[in-house]
Design an enzyme around this catalytic site. Sequence first.
Site, PDB file in Angstrom:
ATOM      1  N   TRP A 138       0.309  -1.316   0.047  1.00  0.00           N
ATOM      2  CA  TRP A 138       0.259   0.292  -0.387  1.00  0.00           C
ATOM      3  C   TRP A 138       0.964   0.807  -0.230  1.00  0.00           C
ATOM      4  O   TRP A 138       1.704   1.185   0.993  1.00  0.00           O
ATOM      5  CB  TRP A 138      -1.170  -0.102   1.092  1.00  0.00           C
ATOM      6  N   ASP A 219      -0.351  -5.817   9.133  1.00  0.00           N
ATOM      7  CA  ASP A 219      -1.509  -4.560   8.623  1.00  0.00           C
ATOM      8  C   ASP A 219      -2.554  -5.355   8.541  1.00  0.00           C
ATOM      9  O   ASP A 219      -2.734  -6.312   6.952  1.00  0.00           O
ATOM     10  CB  ASP A 219      -1.029  -3.849   6.978  1.00  0.00           C
ATOM     11  N   LYS A 255     -13.288  -1.146   5.695  1.00  0.00           N
ATOM     12  CA  LYS A 255     -14.024  -1.248   5.083  1.00  0.00           C
ATOM     13  C   LYS A 255     -14.917  -2.719   5.675  1.00  0.00           C
ATOM     14  O   LYS A 255     -15.955  -3.046   5.435  1.00  0.00           O
ATOM     15  CB  LYS A 255     -13.139  -2.655   4.269  1.00  0.00           C
TER      16      LYS A 255
END
Lengths: 410, 436
Positions: A138, A219, A255
Amino acid sequence: MAVATDASRFHAVPMAPPDPILGVSEAFRADTSDLKLNLGVGAYRTEDLQPYVLNVVKKAEKLMLEKGENKEYLPIEGLAAFNKATAELLLGADNPVIKEGRIATVQGLSGTGSLRLAAAFIQRYLPGVKVLISSPTWGNHKNILNDAGVPWSEYRYFDPKTVGLDFDGMLADMKDAPNGSIILLHGCAHNPTGIDPTTEQWDIIADVIQEKEHIAFFDVAYQGFASGSLDEDANSVRRFAARGMELFVAQSYSKNLGLYAERIGATNVITTSPELALRIKSQLKRLARPMYSNPPVHGARIVANVVGDPALFDEWRAEMQLMAGRIKQVRQKLYDELVAKDKSGKDWSFILKQIGMFSFTGLSQSQSENMTNKWHVYMTKDGRISLAGLSSAKCGYLADAIIDSYYNVQ
Amino acid sequence: MAYRSRLAHICSSSAGRLGCLQRSGNTDALSSFRRLYSWWSSVQPAPRDPILGVTSAYLADTHPSKVNVGVGAYRNDEGKPVVLQCVREAERRIAGRELMEYLPMGGSAKFCELAVGLAYGEDAQALKDKRVASVQALSGTGAVRLFAEFIKRFQPESSAYLPVPTWSNHHNIFRDANVNQNTYRYYLASTRGLDFEGLKEDLKAAPNRSVILLHACAHNPTGVDPTPDQWKEISKLMKEKEHFPIFDMAYQGFASGDTQRDNQAIRIFLEDGHQLACAQSFAKSMGLYGQRIGCLSVVCADAAEAAAVKSQLEFIARPMYSSPPLHGSLIVTTILSDAALKELWYKEVKDMADRIIGMRTDLKKNLEDLGSKHNWEHITKQIGMFCYSGLTPEQVDRMTQEFHVYMTRNGRISMAGVTSGNVKYLANAINEVTKV
């Protein structure tokens, strides 16, 4: 009274580069074409390409409105009910780590804020130690580490030849790194590639990390969103924790609960004793205080209300399965369209093997630009598409765009 | 420890040693080993935050007469937290909205527009010229932190000057942003008022183009504000020295009850043509403490510069938290963009300010009635949430230990925690510990 321009303190301040991910949505909004498709930022959309507020969230907010709770400051470490719930979601409520009190949990500003807090802690207590991040990863990981003053380097991850995991490269780079480095891993649904290690591979990764006395930093932004199951998606973290390893884990509810804008997540440090956990927690708080004093309450209450009510929790699981299910469906549809339209026999099955919101198409930067400039398909320049922004109805169009870009653009 | 040394020669690495200990089944040795060999063995417990630690201590106290005049969060006359009616109504209107998508990195544009209009006055020329860069921030703390990081990046040769005393977290913020910090004299203990001569001397002595942190109104912790004439002098002096003003405004409306009176320092500086920055918080003035809603604005030379500065502030925010939280910005936007709700807010914030002013009067009167020999004028001369009582740390300790009155050791009393129900008790406690 006007200010003389040559006297301005800030005349030398340059325009910052547009964010490669968030900038995509801005460009999409400016596009007037009917054909436009936003496969940029990873925010879930329904089949009608509308944003989706989960039913359990609406119910939780209604409950909160009825309760009429106050808006006092949270403690620096955040809402206690949320911190308890998030640690239990991550590890399982009966996990020995939790029972023994060996985890320090601090509510954070979603994934970004939680990563940043952990990075600031690393900078203070492990100065000079390098964090290894996957290639690719990311985009904001690099910014976070840079701004926190933490050195980083990359380990091989994506193999363009197989459009899969470069496992040997990954292990070699972890072994090459100086002992006691930090390895940033994606718990599930790797962003941007969608390529996750298998369980067997996770075990080998853990072996290497232990041999090299590295520390694993997870993560976890898609727990429940990748496979549809909260427990399955936490498998990697739980296996590592079961070995007694010390870990960092950053979580996000953007999310899986659709709480993007509320900025709700957590920084967790799993350690070897409850006394250490307390000390670590106190230092995490000391880093948070001059950043934002205490975290925002709204998102934390939503999570605590959903997780704290068995009926709402079940409903949440069902909604997550729906979201993960739609993505799997759309992957299948896209794959079917590509196979039907591409007569060359190229293997597109990586689309089915990848997991989560994103697919790394293998398109180059110029090919990705073609997707946007010619086909009005908005994606990031590294070839990443967000399947969450794709509807079954648009799979045919997308397949055409991908095939054109792949074969006709160098 | 015997097991560790016995096994140490068998296993060559600490990972190996750990494995041996795990297999040995000796849990005590295993614990000792883990404590010694953990990555974090050298991590010391952090000192308790001097402000937020007070409330935890208060909550733990079971004494029936306990009083919390520690943290600056408003309480009504029953000592209860308050959610403003305008806020409740705003929440009813926004509940069930369809959208929870990420805000842009700089937050809600509409929120920023309304916030800076409030801060600078809607007729401010800088706003009309579109040369104010503004971003939504994580309340006052987040706004000051963004500013500190920005200064570090774009004015690295400038040191920041903070008043003595100031909110303790200011020092933490500039330190963690690695900005060199200094202080300027502010509070004069002998008068319990402003050390105006000292302030001017220190600002003159500072190198040109320093960054000066100013409290726009209701100075925290002292409650001592410059008069409008004094602000004009400070502005003039700072212009001569080419200093950069950063206003921390956490109490607009809350100090005098009038939002356009509380921002007059900022308006004076704008009139004088300063480029300035303002860190705004809606925590107290709208009671949105837990929502973390604030704004950082920077007055620039022109619109192009403002765009560049804004982009750089966003660039700093992205690796800190990506984008700010939505809920608080929706509440503020709903209130400030609806004429009736805005009027309701004005009334409610004035009510809060008036209650505090009333409590100041009562506390002073009670102390006088008790026959205290000290001069308590400063209680009513100071303004805003806090009163700098002049109590010494030792006297504060007695307040807590003997009277279960919780306050910070610098002698700061949060007037918001004073009620008609506890003001006599508080006055008595103060009188007792200050008796000569």
